[in-house]
Design a protein around this motif. Structure first.
Motif, PDB file in Angstrom:
ATOM      1  N   PRO A 311     -68.006 119.812 -22.940  1.00 33.64           N
ATOM      2  CA  PRO A 311     -67.476 120.200 -23.784  1.00 33.64           C
ATOM      3  C   PRO A 311     -67.983 121.962 -25.108  1.00 33.64           C
ATOM      4  O   PRO A 311     -67.046 122.963 -25.268  1.00 33.64           O
ATOM      5  N   ILE A 312     -69.400 121.262 -25.425  1.00 33.49           N
ATOM      6  CA  ILE A 312     -70.083 121.793 -26.824  1.00 33.49           C
ATOM      7  C   ILE A 312     -70.522 122.820 -25.895  1.00 33.49           C
ATOM      8  O   ILE A 312     -70.673 124.498 -26.173  1.00 33.49           O
ATOM      9  N   LEU A 313     -71.275 123.024 -24.750  1.00 32.92           N
ATOM     10  CA  LEU A 313     -71.574 124.124 -23.985  1.00 32.92           C
ATOM     11  C   LEU A 313     -71.227 125.324 -23.535  1.00 32.92           C
ATOM     12  O   LEU A 313     -71.479 125.893 -23.335  1.00 32.92           O
ATOM     13  N   ARG A 314     -69.444 124.398 -23.316  1.00 41.91           N
ATOM     14  CA  ARG A 314     -69.001 125.696 -22.374  1.00 41.91           C
ATOM     15  C   ARG A 314     -67.978 125.802 -23.444  1.00 41.91           C
ATOM     16  O   ARG A 314     -66.357 126.508 -22.525  1.00 41.91           O
ATOM     17  N   ASN A 315     -67.373 126.275 -24.065  1.00 46.58           N
ATOM     18  CA  ASN A 315     -66.521 126.313 -25.241  1.00 46.58           C
ATOM     19  C   ASN A 315     -66.662 127.521 -25.338  1.00 46.58           C
ATOM     20  O   ASN A 315     -67.110 128.345 -26.242  1.00 46.58           O
ATOM     21  N   ARG A 316     -65.510 127.941 -25.034  1.00 47.84           N
ATOM     22  CA  ARG A 316     -65.732 129.410 -24.756  1.00 47.84           C
ATOM     23  C   ARG A 316     -65.112 130.615 -26.521  1.00 47.84           C
ATOM     24  O   ARG A 316     -65.077 131.965 -26.491  1.00 47.84           O
ATOM     25  N   ASN A 317     -64.966 129.585 -27.392  1.00 51.09           N
ATOM     26  CA  ASN A 317     -64.029 129.928 -28.535  1.00 51.09           C
ATOM     27  C   ASN A 317     -64.797 129.695 -29.517  1.00 51.09           C
ATOM     28  O   ASN A 317     -64.772 130.742 -30.532  1.00 51.09           O
ATOM     29  N   GLY A 318     -66.678 129.599 -29.321  1.00 47.74           N
ATOM     30  CA  GLY A 318     -67.363 129.459 -30.127  1.00 47.74           C
ATOM     31  C   GLY A 318     -68.532 129.065 -29.488  1.00 47.74           C
ATOM     32  O   GLY A 318     -68.492 128.469 -28.820  1.00 47.74           O
ATOM     33  N   TYR A 319     -69.128 129.802 -30.893  1.00 58.19           N
ATOM     34  CA  TYR A 319     -71.456 129.434 -29.851  1.00 58.19           C
ATOM     35  C   TYR A 319     -71.580 128.132 -30.375  1.00 58.19           C
ATOM     36  O   TYR A 319     -71.107 127.938 -31.561  1.00 58.19           O
ATOM     37  N   PRO A 320     -72.230 126.868 -29.724  1.00 59.26           N
ATOM     38  CA  PRO A 320     -72.768 126.202 -30.670  1.00 59.26           C
ATOM     39  C   PRO A 320     -73.646 126.558 -31.418  1.00 59.26           C
ATOM     40  O   PRO A 320     -74.344 127.289 -31.779  1.00 59.26           O
ATOM     41  N   SER A 321     -73.749 125.309 -32.626  1.00 58.35           N
ATOM     42  CA  SER A 321     -74.409 125.267 -34.200  1.00 58.35           C
ATOM     43  C   SER A 321     -75.544 125.291 -33.469  1.00 58.35           C
ATOM     44  O   SER A 321     -76.208 124.591 -32.877  1.00 58.35           O
ATOM     45  N   GLU A 322     -76.549 125.097 -34.309  1.00 57.92           N
ATOM     46  CA  GLU A 322     -78.357 124.770 -34.700  1.00 57.92           C
ATOM     47  C   GLU A 322     -78.076 122.876 -33.995  1.00 57.92           C
ATOM     48  O   GLU A 322     -78.921 122.867 -33.760  1.00 57.92           O
ATOM     49  N   GLU A 323     -77.182 123.018 -35.070  1.00 56.54           N
ATOM     50  CA  GLU A 323     -76.938 121.536 -34.908  1.00 56.54           C
ATOM     51  C   GLU A 323     -76.679 120.777 -34.302  1.00 56.54           C
ATOM     52  O   GLU A 323     -77.165 119.343 -33.454  1.00 56.54           O
ATOM     53  N   GLN A 324     -75.623 121.328 -33.471  1.00 58.52           N
ATOM     54  CA  GLN A 324     -74.901 120.864 -32.366  1.00 58.52           C
ATOM     55  C   GLN A 324     -76.047 120.820 -30.953  1.00 58.52           C
ATOM     56  O   GLN A 324     -76.531 119.745 -30.182  1.00 58.52           O
ATOM     57  N   PHE A 325     -76.592 121.483 -30.758  1.00 59.32           N
ATOM     58  CA  PHE A 325     -78.136 121.797 -30.023  1.00 59.32           C
ATOM     59  C   PHE A 325     -79.334 120.996 -30.224  1.00 59.32           C
ATOM     60  O   PHE A 325     -79.764 120.059 -29.547  1.00 59.32           O
ATOM     61  N   THR A 326     -79.442 121.021 -31.375  1.00 57.96           N
ATOM     62  CA  THR A 326     -80.212 119.550 -31.329  1.00 57.96           C
ATOM     63  C   THR A 326     -80.107 118.199 -30.954  1.00 57.96           C
ATOM     64  O   THR A 326     -80.562 117.012 -30.966  1.00 57.96           O
ATOM     65  N   THR A 327     -78.977 117.797 -31.406  1.00 51.57           N
ATOM     66  CA  THR A 327     -77.755 116.610 -30.929  1.00 51.57           C
ATOM     67  C   THR A 327     -78.296 116.308 -29.563  1.00 51.57           C
ATOM     68  O   THR A 327     -77.890 115.462 -29.049  1.00 51.57           O
ATOM     69  N   ILE A 328     -77.405 117.342 -28.652  1.00 52.45           N
ATOM     70  CA  ILE A 328     -77.522 117.106 -27.694  1.00 52.45           C
ATOM     71  C   ILE A 328     -78.901 116.867 -26.981  1.00 52.45           C
ATOM     72  O   ILE A 328     -78.853 116.399 -26.737  1.00 52.45           O
ATOM     73  N   LEU A 329     -80.132 118.131 -27.429  1.00 54.17           N
ATOM     74  CA  LEU A 329     -81.624 117.742 -26.574  1.00 54.17           C
ATOM     75  C   LEU A 329     -81.505 116.265 -27.072  1.00 54.17           C
ATOM     76  O   LEU A 329     -82.406 115.960 -26.752  1.00 54.17           O
ATOM     77  N   ASP A 330     -81.423 115.731 -28.434  1.00 53.06           N
ATOM     78  CA  ASP A 330     -81.910 114.355 -28.989  1.00 53.06           C
ATOM     79  C   ASP A 330     -81.234 113.388 -28.035  1.00 53.06           C
ATOM     80  O   ASP A 330     -81.574 111.903 -27.672  1.00 53.06           O
ATOM     81  N   TYR A 331     -80.444 113.996 -27.871  1.00 51.16           N
ATOM     82  CA  TYR A 331     -78.913 112.805 -27.378  1.00 51.16           C
ATOM     83  C   TYR A 331     -79.669 112.682 -26.318  1.00 51.16           C
ATOM     84  O   TYR A 331     -80.206 111.657 -25.108  1.00 51.16           O
TER      85      TYR A 331
END
Length: 536
Positions: A311-331
């Motif tokens: 849902p974060i990566l496919r959200n068309r209403n907003g670009y993921p934040s750096e924190e979200q990118f880091t969280t996804i990669l760590d997860y």
């Protein structure tokens, strides 16, 4: 058997059109010129010794035109009442002298009876490694033997048998009959799950699983995603039954089957599995643990990861934040590390071995049936399927990692660039492994439905010929087991030139074998290319 005179050796299309067939291979000229799919040619032995039921069927039709009564079905002959064409399990099971196993008898020419008979012989009564018991079909026989002819389980079995056996060119009409049995089974299911006695029976849970199987078969046949509604129903039944009704080996295997199906559906749809995993783990007996069950438990966390990241990566209403990118990669690192422990716990005999059987084929045939000359053989078709389930799950993690790194803006640093290379190499390795199972699952089969054909070649270890059990399981289940892993592999990026096209041809081959009408379109990856950092 009935001998019906000198047989025609032409293809079925030409015989039906009553025109001369030149019998060219792989497709005759008449079919090629008229843009028809040539069904190929039956073996001469099969043509001469024609199945008696075809002759009986013609006699029935002639009798109807003359106003004569058609032969009675087995149920009618024994005075039983119930749904038309449903086999009475108590009387429709016979013991085979050679193996001591039980098989449904073949009664005259009722489609339902023939379908159930073929379903059991093709999918049920097949030897398999005990640790590969991750499904539930091998649990069906002991329950089916004691059920009533008009029971929920009997109706569900008939429905799925008709749907699956309808994959053969000669029995496509079976799928037109199956919905009526499916509908009757649904009605009985609704009543059974409300009954305090029926709702805790293994027979009821097995029937719900068969209805889920039916839904999946039709979803594959129509190239769409199964809804998973029956999986949800199966989970509800399991929770209602409680641990006290799941202590037997058969009950534990049914529980594992429910858990496996729900996990796989959640991964395919990026739906969270969440607390359901822990709930089902707590219901399973402590003594029931094998490689298949461990993979199911480990894969549950992947569905939760995908449900969080997509849902974060496919959200068309907003670009993921750096924190979200880091969280996804760590997860992703966390779930991949957990999943990577599974192969280490697999026994030696579960690992695949190379086969050189297909090296003897002409180069154009070898390239059609084996990618890059790779042919792997396994202990049985279920073990190969479990390995492909593991590979598909890891691929979903790698796809998400590549999508995340491809969206980084500014471009990734050297550390992230190294992770891109690692992920691409991992994807290539896993896709190669999945491609290596194609010859083992399909052999050289190109048409004919779930039945085994003598002219089809299957790989071996060079010393022992493929067993009858392996051939039957590969013919009946090989394509179904391969469909989802191949679809997952087809969405990979940065593969070798021509590999994606080869994978798509294998999917088309499976569709042709099982008469799946709707062709799959060439997949368009939803992932930005990692070679173009910052792409959206």
């Amino acid at each position: 058997m009935v001998y019906g005179g000198k047989p025609s050796t032409g293809c079925k299309n030409c015989r039906q059109r009553k025109i001369k067939c030149d019998e060219r291979k792989p497709a005759c000229t008449q079919c090629t010129n008229t843009d028809r799919l040539c069904p190929g040619y039956a073996h001469l032995f099969d043509l001469v010794l024609r199945d008696e039921t075809e002759s009986v069927s013609r006699k029935v039709q002639r009798g109807k035109r003359r106003g004569l009564k058609a032969p009675r079905t087995a149920g009618q002959a024994s005075g039983q009442q119930g749904t038309i064409g449903t086999i009475a399990p108590s009387s429709a099971i016979a013991t085979t002298a050679s193996s001591g196993l039980f098989l449904p008898k073949s009664f005259q020419d009722a489609p339902e009876q023939q379908a159930v008979n073929s379903f059991f012989s093709t999918y049920i009564v097949i030897h398999r490694h005990p640790y590969s018991r991750r499904g539930y079909l091998d649990c069906l026989l002991p329950l089916y033997q004691i059920t009533r002819h008009d029971s929920l389980l009997s109706l569900a079995t008939t429905a799925i048998a008709l749907a699956v056996q309808g994959g053969s060119p000669k029995t496509r009409h079976y799928r037109d009959i199956s919905p009526s049995y499916f509908g009757k089974a649904l009605q009985k299911t609704s009543r059974a799950i409300r009954d305090p006695v029926e709702s805790v029976k293994d027979e009821t849970l097995m029937a719900v699983l068969l209805l889920s199987f039916y839904e999946r078969v039709l979803a594959v046949a129509e190239d769409k995603q199964a809804s998973g509604v029956h999986d949800t129903g199966a989970v509800a039944v399991v929770k209602h039954r409680g641990k006290e009704n799941g202590r037997s080996d058969l009950s534990a295997r049914l529980l594992l089957a429910v858990q496996t199906q729900v996990v796989e559906h959640c991964i395919q749809t990026s739906a969270p599995f969440g607390k359901t995993s822990a709930d089902l783990d707590s219901l399973r007996p402590d003594t029931f643990d094998n490689a298949a069950s461990r993979l199911t438990s480990l894969s549950a966390s992947v569905s939760d990861f995908l449900a969080f990241a997509n849902p974060i990566l496919r959200n068309r209403n907003g670009y993921p934040s750096e924190e979200q990118f880091t969280t996804i990669l760590d997860y992703a690192t966390k779930v991949e590390t957990q999943l990577s422990t599974w192969p280490a716990g697999v026994v030696d005999e579960w690992w695949w071995k190379p086969s050189h059987t297909f090296d003897k084929l002409p180069s154009h045939e070898r390239n059609l049936f084996a990618y890059n000359r790779r042919v792997d053989i396994y202990l049985d078709i279920w073990i190969a399927s479990i390995w492909n389930s593991y590979r598909s799950t890891v691929l979903m993690i790698q796809y998400t990692v590549l999508q995340t790194l491809g969206m980084l803006n500014p471009p990734p640093l050297s550390r992230e660039a190294a992770r891109i290379v690692t992920a691409i190499n991992k994807v290539q390795e896993l896709v190669d492994d999945i491609c290596g199972t194609v010859p083992f699952n399909l052999g050289t089969k190109t048409f004919g439905g779930p039945t085994d054909r003598k002219e089809v070649k299957y790989p071996d270890d060079g010393t022992t010929k493929p067993s009858d059990d392996y051939r039957r399981s590969a013919s009946g289940l090989g394509g179904w087991f391969l469909m989802e892993p191949l679809k997952t592999a087809a969405h990979a990026i940065a593969l070798r030139e021509g590999q994606q096209e080869w994978i798509l041809k294998q999917i088309e081959r499976i569709q042709r074998i099982y008469t799946i009408r709707k062709p799959i379109e060439k997949p368009v990856s939803a992932m930005p290319s990692p070679s173009c950092p910052g792409g959206r």
